[in-house]
Design an enzyme around this catalytic site. Structure first.
Site, short mmCIF file in Angstrom:
data_model
loop_
_atom_site.label_atom_id
_atom_site.label_comp_id
_atom_site.label_asym_id
_atom_site.label_seq_id
_atom_site.Cartn_x
_atom_site.Cartn_y
_atom_site.Cartn_z
CB SER A 93 -13.49 31.61 130.46
OG SER A 93 -14.66 30.88 130.70
CE1 TYR B 249 -9.79 27.40 132.56
CE2 TYR B 249 -12.14 27.78 132.87
CZ TYR B 249 -11.02 27.83 132.07
OH TYR B 249 -11.10 28.32 130.78
CE LYS C 63 -8.71 30.64 131.21
NZ LYS C 63 -7.57 30.70 130.30
P1 NAD Z 1 -6.66 23.01 124.79
O1 NAD Z 1 -6.30 22.26 126.02
O2 NAD Z 1 -7.17 22.27 123.62
O3 NAD Z 1 -5.40 23.88 124.31
C1 NAD Z 1 -4.44 24.39 125.19
C2 NAD Z 1 -3.07 24.02 124.63
O4 NAD Z 1 -2.07 24.56 125.51
C3 NAD Z 1 -2.83 22.51 124.56
O5 NAD Z 1 -2.35 22.18 123.27
C4 NAD Z 1 -1.77 22.24 125.63
O6 NAD Z 1 -0.91 21.18 125.26
C5 NAD Z 1 -1.06 23.57 125.70
N1 NAD Z 1 -0.43 23.90 126.99
C6 NAD Z 1 -0.96 23.86 128.23
N2 NAD Z 1 -0.07 24.29 129.14
C7 NAD Z 1 1.07 24.61 128.46
C8 NAD Z 1 2.33 25.11 128.83
N3 NAD Z 1 2.64 25.37 130.11
N4 NAD Z 1 3.26 25.32 127.86
C9 NAD Z 1 2.97 25.06 126.56
N5 NAD Z 1 1.79 24.59 126.15
C10 NAD Z 1 0.85 24.36 127.10
O7 NAD Z 1 -7.70 24.14 125.23
P2 NAD Z 1 -8.60 25.10 124.33
O8 NAD Z 1 -10.01 24.64 124.44
O9 NAD Z 1 -7.98 25.29 123.02
O10 NAD Z 1 -8.50 26.43 125.19
C11 NAD Z 1 -7.53 27.44 124.92
C12 NAD Z 1 -7.64 28.53 125.96
O11 NAD Z 1 -8.97 29.04 125.95
C13 NAD Z 1 -7.39 28.06 127.39
O12 NAD Z 1 -6.67 29.07 128.07
C14 NAD Z 1 -8.77 27.90 127.97
O13 NAD Z 1 -8.78 28.08 129.36
C15 NAD Z 1 -9.52 29.02 127.26
N6 NAD Z 1 -10.97 28.78 127.18
C16 NAD Z 1 -11.43 27.61 126.63
C17 NAD Z 1 -12.81 27.38 126.60
C18 NAD Z 1 -13.36 26.09 126.03
O14 NAD Z 1 -14.51 25.77 126.32
N7 NAD Z 1 -12.61 25.35 125.23
C19 NAD Z 1 -13.71 28.34 127.10
C20 NAD Z 1 -13.21 29.52 127.62
C21 NAD Z 1 -11.82 29.73 127.66
N1 UFG Z 2 -24.17 19.06 130.04
C1 UFG Z 2 -24.95 17.91 130.16
N2 UFG Z 2 -24.33 16.70 130.06
C2 UFG Z 2 -22.99 16.57 129.86
C3 UFG Z 2 -22.21 17.75 129.74
C4 UFG Z 2 -22.83 18.98 129.84
O1 UFG Z 2 -26.17 17.99 130.34
O2 UFG Z 2 -22.49 15.43 129.80
C5 UFG Z 2 -24.84 20.38 130.11
C6 UFG Z 2 -24.37 21.23 131.26
O3 UFG Z 2 -25.09 20.94 132.43
C7 UFG Z 2 -24.61 22.63 130.71
C8 UFG Z 2 -24.35 22.50 129.22
O4 UFG Z 2 -24.50 21.09 128.94
O5 UFG Z 2 -25.95 23.01 130.89
C9 UFG Z 2 -22.96 22.94 128.79
O6 UFG Z 2 -21.99 22.28 129.58
P1 UFG Z 2 -20.43 22.30 129.22
O7 UFG Z 2 -19.73 21.47 130.25
O8 UFG Z 2 -20.23 21.95 127.81
O9 UFG Z 2 -20.05 23.83 129.35
P2 UFG Z 2 -20.15 24.84 130.59
O10 UFG Z 2 -21.04 25.97 130.18
O11 UFG Z 2 -20.47 24.15 131.85
O12 UFG Z 2 -18.65 25.35 130.72
C10 UFG Z 2 -17.87 25.71 129.58
C11 UFG Z 2 -16.40 25.43 129.86
C12 UFG Z 2 -15.91 26.34 130.96
C13 UFG Z 2 -16.18 27.76 130.59
C14 UFG Z 2 -17.64 27.98 130.28
C15 UFG Z 2 -17.89 29.36 129.78
O13 UFG Z 2 -16.23 24.07 130.26
O14 UFG Z 2 -14.54 26.17 131.12
O15 UFG Z 2 -18.06 27.05 129.26
O16 UFG Z 2 -17.03 29.66 128.74
F1 UFG Z 2 -15.84 28.55 131.61
#
Ligand code: NAD
Ligand code: UFG
Length: 331
Positions: A123, A147, A151
């Site tokens: 991330s 979190y 990572k």
């Molecule tokens: P998500 O929660 O939608 O998907 C994760 C999936 O993993 C879920 O279906 C959950 O049921 C499954 N899971 C969790 N723990 C498990 C375990 N121990 N065994 C089997 N299954 C398990 O999340 P996502 O948004 O699809 O994110 C996927 C990956 O990308 C994560 O590692 C997350 O940290 C990373 N990531 C997400 C974002 C974002 O904004 N969505 C940003 C940066 C990184």
């Molecule tokens: N924001 C609002 N109101 C809300 C939610 C968010 O104003 O209700 C704003 C935040 O302050 C920020 C922007 O919208 O300026 C984006 O916020 P998000 O929560 O959607 O995303 P972040 O950038 O804070 O974090 C996300 C994921 C993290 C990841 C990061 C970088 O939640 O896990 O992107 O990948 F690490």
């Protein structure tokens, strides 16, 4: 055959679609802790054929061993993990346990079966407060919450694993802000409870499930005072994984890529773009800054373009339209 851990989740399910389209076979393991089994049916509808799925925990090496025995796995894409920043502050032990132990279990079983290729969902959070924008892959890394530290630690674990075994091929993919949904409206982001992230919050305001959006801070040193992020369409992000898998087939060793667009949009720009799509349904109020937030965050996406041939092509309108379409379909 590729193993997708967490493949019924938001990013994993979209990646499954892109992998199928590129002709890859895959198998999914998910424990449904943050997803629903219906996603499997939806994926089958989109792809048009049955999906191989194991319900189980990635920490459970017995089920991993069964999967590796029953399938000829040659790469793993590791999505499974917990991902909510705020929750990780309240439940650090659960976050370290799940995120780190799933990775260790996979590495052990991969070693047993001589599987060498591993793609990890990292991330942009690992950049902490970056010294300047855009963010390059060689910037210093740090973390400000449990979190983010999971990572960071997993990246370090994978680097150590690579030092010990140079025949491993590992891609650390640092995602910026994934938003949007598949054009079918069948799969998308569907968080439990009140969303933490901007786009799912906006779509719930637009569909009347939430009253208004709180915009966290309008006094940042940005174009309009609201926070700026690099939003990337989840289908583009999914394609980045296909490119990463292809790259690992060339045995590059350990590689790190930003997956972003290189463009930063403010919260107000997001709201305005969304309102154009849905007909001004998103009411908002300005609220205090959210603790821990940074002002601006966007990628330099050039390395992924040069080395993977990956470039995000979907624009803000696509991101808003597809998110809205998914929310309406899943009312
Ligand atoms: P998500 O929660 O939608 O998907 C994760 C999936 O993993 C879920 O279906 C959950 O049921 C499954 N899971 C969790 N723990 C498990 C375990 N121990 N065994 C089997 N299954 C398990 O999340 P996502 O948004 O699809 O994110 C996927 C990956 O990308 C994560 O590692 C997350 O940290 C990373 N990531 C997400 C974002 C974002 O904004 N969505 C940003 C940066 C990184
Ligand atoms: N924001 C609002 N109101 C809300 C939610 C968010 O104003 O209700 C704003 C935040 O302050 C920020 C922007 O919208 O300026 C984006 O916020 P998000 O929560 O959607 O995303 P972040 O950038 O804070 O974090 C996300 C994921 C993290 C990841 C990061 C970088 O939640 O896990 O992107 O990948 F690490």
């Amino acid at each position: 055959m590729i193993l997708l851990t967490g493949g019924l989740g938001y990013i994993g399910s979209h990646t499954a679609v892109e992998l199928a389209e590129a002709g890859y076979d895959f198998v999914i393991i998910d424990n449904l802790s943050n997803s629903k089994i219906e996603v499997k049916d939806k994926l089958e509808q989109i792809i048009g054929s049955p999906i191989k799925f194991y319900k189980g925990d990635v920490q459970n090496e017995e089920i991993l061993t069964k999967i590796f025995t029953e399938n000829d796995i040659d790469a793993v894409i590791h999505f499974a993990g917990y991902k909510a920043v705020g929750e990780s502050v309240a439940k650090p032990i659960e976050y370290y346990d799940n995120n780190i132990n799933t990775t260790l279990a996979l590495l052990r079983v991969m070693r047993k079966f001589n599987v060498k290729n591993f793609v990890f969902s990292s991330s942009a959070t690992v950049y902490g407060r970056a010294k300047s924008m855009p963010i390059y892959e060689d910037f210093e890394v740090s973390a400000t919450n449990p979190y983010g530290r999971t990572k960071l630690f997993i990246e370090e674990i994978l680097k150590d694993a690579y030092v010990a075994d140079n025949s491993l091929n590992i891609a650390l993919l640092r995602y910026f802000n994934p938003v949007g949904a598949h054009k079918s409206g069948l799969i998308g982001e569907n968080p439990n409870g009140i969303p933490n992230n901007l786009m799912p919050y906006i779509t719930r305001v637009a569909t009347g499930k939430l009253d208004h959006l709180n915009i966290f801070g309008n006094d940042y040193p940005t174009k309009d005072g609201t926070g700026v992020r690099d939003y990337i369409h989840v289908c583009d992000l999914a394609l980045g994984h296909v490119k990463a898998v292809k790259k690992l087939e060339t045995a590059p060793g350990l590689v790190v890529y930003n997956l972003g667009t290189g463009t930063g949009y403010s919260v107000l720009e997001m709201v305005n773009a969304f309102n154009e799509v849905c007909g001004n349904k998103v009411k908002y109020e300005f609220a205090p800054r959210r603790p821990g937030d940074i002002d601006v965050c966007y990628a330099c996406p050039d390395k992924a373009e040069k080395e993977l041939g990956f470039k995000a092509t979907r624009n803000l309108k696509d991101m808003c339209e597809s998110s809205y379409n998914f929310e309406i379909n899943n009312k």
